[in-house]
Structure formats: C-alpha cells, structure tokens
Design a protein around this motif. Structure first.
Motif, short mmCIF file in Angstrom:
data_model
loop_
_atom_site.label_atom_id
_atom_site.label_comp_id
_atom_site.label_asym_id
_atom_site.label_seq_id
_atom_site.Cartn_x
_atom_site.Cartn_y
_atom_site.Cartn_z
N UNK A 1 9.06 -39.92 38.40
CA UNK A 1 10.31 -40.11 37.66
C UNK A 1 10.25 -41.42 36.89
N UNK A 2 10.89 -41.46 35.74
CA UNK A 2 10.91 -42.70 34.96
C UNK A 2 12.26 -42.85 34.27
N UNK A 3 12.54 -44.08 33.89
CA UNK A 3 13.78 -44.38 33.18
C UNK A 3 13.47 -45.11 31.89
N UNK B 1 13.67 -39.30 32.94
CA UNK B 1 12.72 -38.20 32.78
C UNK B 1 11.84 -38.06 33.99
N UNK B 2 11.03 -37.01 33.98
CA UNK B 2 10.07 -36.77 35.06
C UNK B 2 8.83 -36.16 34.43
N UNK C 1 6.96 -31.38 32.74
CA UNK C 1 8.15 -32.21 32.98
C UNK C 1 9.11 -32.15 31.81
N UNK C 2 9.94 -33.16 31.73
CA UNK C 2 10.93 -33.23 30.66
C UNK C 2 11.77 -34.48 30.80
N UNK C 3 12.61 -34.71 29.81
CA UNK C 3 13.43 -35.91 29.85
C UNK C 3 14.76 -35.65 29.16
N UNK C 4 15.71 -36.53 29.45
CA UNK C 4 17.06 -36.43 28.91
C UNK C 4 17.37 -37.67 28.10
N UNK D 1 14.35 -32.88 26.12
CA UNK D 1 12.93 -32.71 25.85
C UNK D 1 12.28 -31.92 26.97
N UNK D 2 11.44 -30.96 26.62
CA UNK D 2 10.72 -30.13 27.58
C UNK D 2 9.22 -30.25 27.27
N UNK D 3 8.45 -30.84 28.19
CA UNK D 3 7.05 -31.20 27.95
C UNK D 3 6.10 -30.12 28.46
#
Length: 373
Positions: free
Chosen positions: A228-230, A248-249, A316-319, A325-327
């Motif tokens: 997980x990241x910020x 995101x993750x 993963x993906x992020x907000x 976003x969908x990776x």
C-alpha cells in the motif's frame, strides 16, 4: 510517439510465448544431448547459445541457467532482481507444454542451496562466511545488514555482487525478491547478535512468514506481495496523470516508481518482448466515496472475464482526488483494449482511457464523454 502511447505494432507476448515453447519443444533434445556430453570445454558455450536461440521468440535477452535434478533436466529462468521480469517469467512458466514437463523442470528463480560456495574474483566465499543482522520490518518483510570479512579488501561492486548472489542461494531468489525490504552491505561488523547466512532461511521461516514460507519461492506467491502507498495530491491546476493520487496498492511497485521518475527502462525492456504495462483511468465524479474501490474491483473482474485466460495480469490500482486508476500488465494489448472498450461502455463513468507506464506518452480514449479533458 503514437507507437509508444499505443504499442500494437510488436507481436504480443502471449503469441511469443506459444512460439517460444513450440521452438523449445522441437529443439530440447539438442540441449539434452549437449548436457549429457562430458567434453570438450566449449560445450557449455554452445549449450547456452542454442538455448538462447530456442527462447528468443519470447525474449530479446533471455536470462537462464541449465542443470539436472535426478532424472530430469532443469531450465531455470532468472529474473535477476527485476520484479517486472518476474511477472513475465511466471507467465511464461505457466504455459510450458505438458509433454515437456516429463523430461524438464521449468523453474523461475534460483533455488536455495545452503552448501553453495561462490568462486569469483579470486575468492571462495561460502554462506557460512557471511554474518547477517536480521530484523522483521514494519511491512512484514526482512531487513538485513550483511558483513563478510573475506570481502573486506574487494572493490565494493565486486563484494556486493558476491553478497547478493549468496543471498539468493540462502533464501531462494524469489524469496529474496519478495521479502527483503532493505539490505545494507557493511564495511565492519555491526553490534549485536548475528547469524551466518546459511541460517537466514530458518530465521525467515520462524520470524517473517511462518505460514507462507514453504511457498516463498513459488512465482505466483512472489508476484502477489502487495504494497500500500500514499501520495500527496498535486495542488497545481494543470497536473499530470496520477499526480492526484492519495492512496493506492500495487504488487509491482517498480512500475509506479519508474513512471514518476520518468524512467523508461522497464517499459523499453518489456516492450521489446511484446509486454505492455499500463493503466486505465476514469473520472470519479458521481461515484460515492464508499463505492470507489468496489467500482475498481468490478471493472477488473468484468474486463478479466471478457478477455479470457492469458491476456492480462492486474497489478493494483489507486484513488485520486479526481480520477480512479486500474493497473495491469498486458500480455496481448489489443485483446485487452477491445474488452475494456466493451466493459467501460456499460460502466457508470462518463469517460475512460488507457495509458502506458511511460510518463511522457499520451492517453488513448476508450469511452468518450462530454467532460473528458
């Protein structure tokens, strides 16, 4: 520039994988014959050259080792510490022909070998020659400080290469990639109690991941360590894609880091093999805060189902404050984009687009809406 934004000209890795395994199956008897020879001294070079030719339909620069285990021959595909290559090799291994596996073990990553001795640069260094100060990190990984008295006089680059190779043998290459969060090579012993490197796997099994350690070198498991990241959303009026991300993750963090560093190394290497890492992005206006993650999961599941087997691996993906976003890593980009167009057509978003993990590339629209910038 459009070829980098929409890289459809090269043959997709899905097709290359089929062609490479067909070539390997047709030519593997030559490899076995060469491996069975006991001389002359140039057999090894000939063997490596022929194996490279057989793998070349899939890989521009294959990295591998060959060996034997009992009655079976072994093809060991090595990611060389590159997590993006790990995904590629895990995919390739999954599609090895069943008839080949009667004679060959196809392995991703070097396996553990407690008795391994490294002979290089005039030195013989065993795992027992290396001291390790190990700890469990906050992320549930392994933090290491390593020191080897035998390497004290070696140039740093040579010493580090030997240490990293020994670590792969101590833990297994994939376990080292999965669990080691930091590694410091010391010029002098650290304080406190140490263990020798041959005991590090036992430490990891007891202290790092008791339940999962037996499968630590399984490429599927190695690919599924999530981080997980910020982020700090940009306050600029005109911000680049993903600069609005606050959470995101990812199970392939190097792609995220390289994107923001505007480093195309991974993209260049993967593109030459027909592999395309990228992401879908879409507006979040009108999507309830509690529904953002559900929407991303629904999009992922719907696209994967429409694609079918062997087309995409989602990573993963992020907000963001504005966009979701969908990776993914695409093994056949055209099939993936065709499926995504159909799924986004019925999705509750006004527009959607595709972007590779090249910072300077352009996005490609998949669904048009009135408010797309």
């Amino acid at each position: 520039m459009r070829e980098l934004s929409l890289p459809l000209n090269s043959k997709p890795f899905r097709v290359r994988t089929k062609e490479a395994w067909a070539a390997f199956l047709a030519g593997e008897h030559e490899l076995r014959a060469l491996m069975d020879q006991k001389g002359p001294g140039d057999v090894s070079e000939q063997l490596v050259e022929r194996c490279s030719e057989l793998l070349s339909p899939a890989f521009a620069s294959p990295a591998f080792e060959l060996g034997r285990s009992g009655e079976k021959y072994e093809l060991i595909l090595t990611p060389e510490g590159d997590r993006t290559r790990l995904f590629q090799l895990a995919y390739f291994q999954r599609y090895a022909p069943k008839e080949l596996l009667d004679r060959w073990n196809v392995i991703v990553g070097r396996t553990r070998n407690k008795n391994f001795v490294m002979r290089m640069f005039g030195q013989d260094v065993a795992l027992t020659d290396v001291q390790a100060w190990a700890e469990r990190t906050e992320g549930g990984g392994l933090g290491l400080e390593l020191y080897c008295e035998k390497l004290a006089g070696q140039p740093a680059e040579e010493a580090h290469y030997i240490i990293y190779t020994l670590l792969d043998q101590a833990l297994g290459e994939l376990a080292a990639m999965r669990y080691v969060d930091y590694l410091d090579v010391l010029n002098a012993p650290a304080e406190g109690k140490s263990i020798t490197l041959d005991r590090l796997a036992d430490f990891a099994a007891a202290q790092i991941d008791p339940e999962g350690w037996d499968n630590a070198c399984d490429p599927k498991n190695a690919c599924e360590r999530w981080s997980a990241y910020r982020g700090e959303p940009s306050q600029e009026e005109d911000w680049p894609l993903r600069a609005d991300v606050y959470a995101g993750v990812s199970c392939c963090v190097p792609l995220i880091n390289a994107y923001f560093q505007q480093d195309d190394y991974y993209m260049d290497r993967l593109h030459q093999d027909g592999v395309v890492p990228g992401f879908f992005y879409y507006p979040l206006d009108g999507v309830g805060r509690d529904d953002i993650l559900d929407l991303r999961d629904q999009l992922e599941q719907a696209i994967a189902a429409r694609c079918g087997e062997g087309i995409v691996t989602f990573t993963g993906g992020s907000t963001g404050t504005e966009l979701g976003y969908l990776d993914f890593i695409a093994w056949d980009l055209k099939v993936l984009l065709d499926a995504a167009v159909e799924v986004f057509a019925g999705a509750p978003v006004n527009w959607a687009a595709f972007h590779t993990f090249r910072f300077r590339a352009s996005g490609i629209g998949l669904k048009q809406g009135d408010d797309k910038p």
